[in-house]
Design an enzyme around this catalytic site. Sequence first.
Site, PDB file in Angstrom:
ATOM      1  N   SER A   4      -0.643   2.441   7.832  1.00  0.00           N
ATOM      2  CA  SER A   4      -1.946   2.637   8.238  1.00  0.00           C
ATOM      3  C   SER A   4      -2.464   1.130   8.531  1.00  0.00           C
ATOM      4  CB  SER A   4      -2.799   3.514   7.216  1.00  0.00           C
ATOM      5  OG  SER A   4      -2.983   2.471   6.176  1.00  0.00           O
ATOM      6  N   ASP A   5      -3.435   1.219   9.572  1.00  0.00           N
ATOM      7  CA  ASP A   5      -4.239   0.185   9.647  1.00  0.00           C
ATOM      8  C   ASP A   5      -5.268  -0.006   8.461  1.00  0.00           C
ATOM      9  OD1 ASP A   5      -5.508  -2.242  10.586  1.00  0.00           O
ATOM     10  OD2 ASP A   5      -5.502  -1.379  12.652  1.00  0.00           O
ATOM     11  N   TRP A   6      -5.869  -1.148   8.334  1.00  0.00           N
ATOM     12  CA  TRP A   6      -6.764  -1.393   7.205  1.00  0.00           C
ATOM     13  C   TRP A   6      -7.804  -0.164   6.841  1.00  0.00           C
ATOM     14  CZ3 TRP A   6      -6.735  -5.907   4.007  1.00  0.00           C
ATOM     15  CH2 TRP A   6      -7.838  -6.040   3.195  1.00  0.00           C
TER      16      TRP A   6
END
Length: 748
Positions: free
Chosen positions: A305-307
């Site tokens: 996932s992105d942050w």
Amino acid sequence: MCIIDTQKNQLLKNLSVMKKITLFVLLLLGTRAFCADGPVPVYKNPKASIDARVEDLLKRMTLEEKILQLNQLTAGRNNNPNNIEGKDRDIPAGIGSLIYFGSEPGYRNLIQKKAMEQTRLGIPVIFGYDVIHGFRTVYPISLGQACSFNPQLVTEACKVAAKEARLSGVDWTFSPMIDVARDPRWGRVSEGYGEDPYTNAVFGVASVKGYQGKSLSDPYSVAACLKHYIGYGLSEGGRDYHYADVSPQSLWETYMPPYEAGVKAGAATIMSAFNDISGTPASANYYTLTEVLKNRWHFKGFVVSDWDAIQQLIAQGVAADRKEAGLKAFMAGVDMDMSDDIYPQNLKQLINEKKVPMSRVDDAVRRVLRLKFQLGLFDHPYVTVTDTTQRYLQPADKEAARKLAEESMVLLKNQEHILPLSTQTKQIAVIGPVANDGEDLIGNWSAHGRGADAETILGSLKKEYSNSNINYAKGCDFDGNNESGFEEAIAAAQKSDVIILCLGEKKSWTGENTSRSTIALPAVQEKLAAELKKTGKPIILILSNGRPLELMRLEPLASAIVEIWQPGVAGGSALANILSGRVNPSGKLSITFPLTTGQIPTYYDMRQAARPFSGKYQDIPTNPLYWFGHGLSYTTFSYGNIKLSSDKITKTQKLIAEVEVANTGSVNGKETVLWFISDPVASISRPMKELKYFEKKEIAAGQKTVYKFEIDPMRDLSFPDADGKRHLEGGDFYLMAGDQKVKFQLAD
């Protein structure tokens, strides 16, 4: 205690003399590996296949150990202001991955030692970091790189970045970004390769090749990560993190192709995006993450996932709480949770509730372990500690950055051939906030790059024009209302023969969370240019920026305009070489420059309007200032007629196209031929033209060369429908290169 071949030398150093003799005898007798309580586990045997090692390790792991492998935390000081953590967190020894914000391999090794020696199974950590356009030897931003239309240079630059990163303890980069972006108000347009799907695909593949090398196990290779999957570049109004209304047709036609190309090139990982895709967020989208990516494309790597993207599913309105967010993301296909701790806190309960099957957990863990084995982390978990002088800014690496910067720069305007500027020019005014600024030349996402490493424009011009008097004045800051420096700038201009005016953006104005309502430069910079124009001295405008700019007020003031983007550590000398003519500019725009912000979106491959000669703006011209592909040279090129191997082909027959290009000027130059195809009639309307291939060659003055394009009908003439199925329909097609256009037919 277990002993295997790869460990015997180290063990011999540590054992007593008697034990050494005993071990030596055993080795002579052919004992390759033994264990006090049995044979060496398969996963610790470097001679076993990766698949066998993965499966052996997987069956030995507890549920808690598996879940930890799917979690990523941070180590070191977070240098991304958009991703602020509330407090320091303890790092579990069995963590799957860490974002390593440091650059010291010794500290990284201490963390790795904890994972290897203080856990039951000794599973290494994979260390990731945002190495976007260089680690310490920073090269041009990606948007500029694409303007080079030279993927080999990008591959070489990525090799440099991979080497510096790996020597500093990083195994995995969150790059390349291949989001097709057509709204320059969106700050992250700087991180990708422009508005065209094919260009993003080519440079994405070039980056993967550079980062990953011939093998991920090579000592200077790092794992690549294709991001942000998918449609992030279509965020409404250019506002970061926002909804993206992506039609199924646009998804497959525009946004999917770069990712499919990257997967086929062997990219190790993919990052899910922040944006909501027409009601289903990218990080909870089973269709894109599993049905397409893993099932259709057979992607064997893992999705991170992105942050905080999983937690943000709550804000996006598709999850009531963190537990539901974790369920939706994990079952959609997000294998590793970056930063927000949702998987470790919720997966076990979700499994116990039979909402998450163990088969899905094992699939995700298997993907993570496979990459760790591919990188060689189990057999070589530690990084050799070397001095920074041996790791960074090596002469050959800076030279690679300089070459890429030179070919990334675009000559937008050159009225009355004012450029190149003779090195015998007596008086040169160098003015503007960018002129003596190294920090902003390296651009956003500059990793461990330092402004002090960068060659300034002023310093480089002083070297290149050593026989000239350089009259420098800052003139104004990047923004604000302070005009007190105008007087000094005007005085410098008045005593000079020519003005080199250096304007642009600060590096913090582009990148993540830097959306702007206008792409014009601040008024103080435009006013400085207007005041300098009154001196009557010719202005050579140098632009350093991370997005296309609105130039409708600046363009008339300048005799020449050079777009240098944010060119990295070697940008100063690259520009000086171009201004003096030592290097002939060869860059072409990878993204359209609108005339005004109000024209957005405008891009080269739009579809035809229902009334092609109507529906235009009433208050401004409809055409942009500079189209995709625009770029001037100090020489001239002439295109001959396009020659086809046949004017009619079948659906299984290749078509060879050739065009002869002559350098009709007096200096050597590099020309990029962009091959476009137009399909005027189809069951699904097609763009007015689409880039299908490009090639760059150097042509000596007075010489000619032939460019070739082999057209594969299924690859180059077909088109996808709303579910990605490709259609190849017979009929008339047009092929374009330069100012040439030819018609051919595909038989039904």
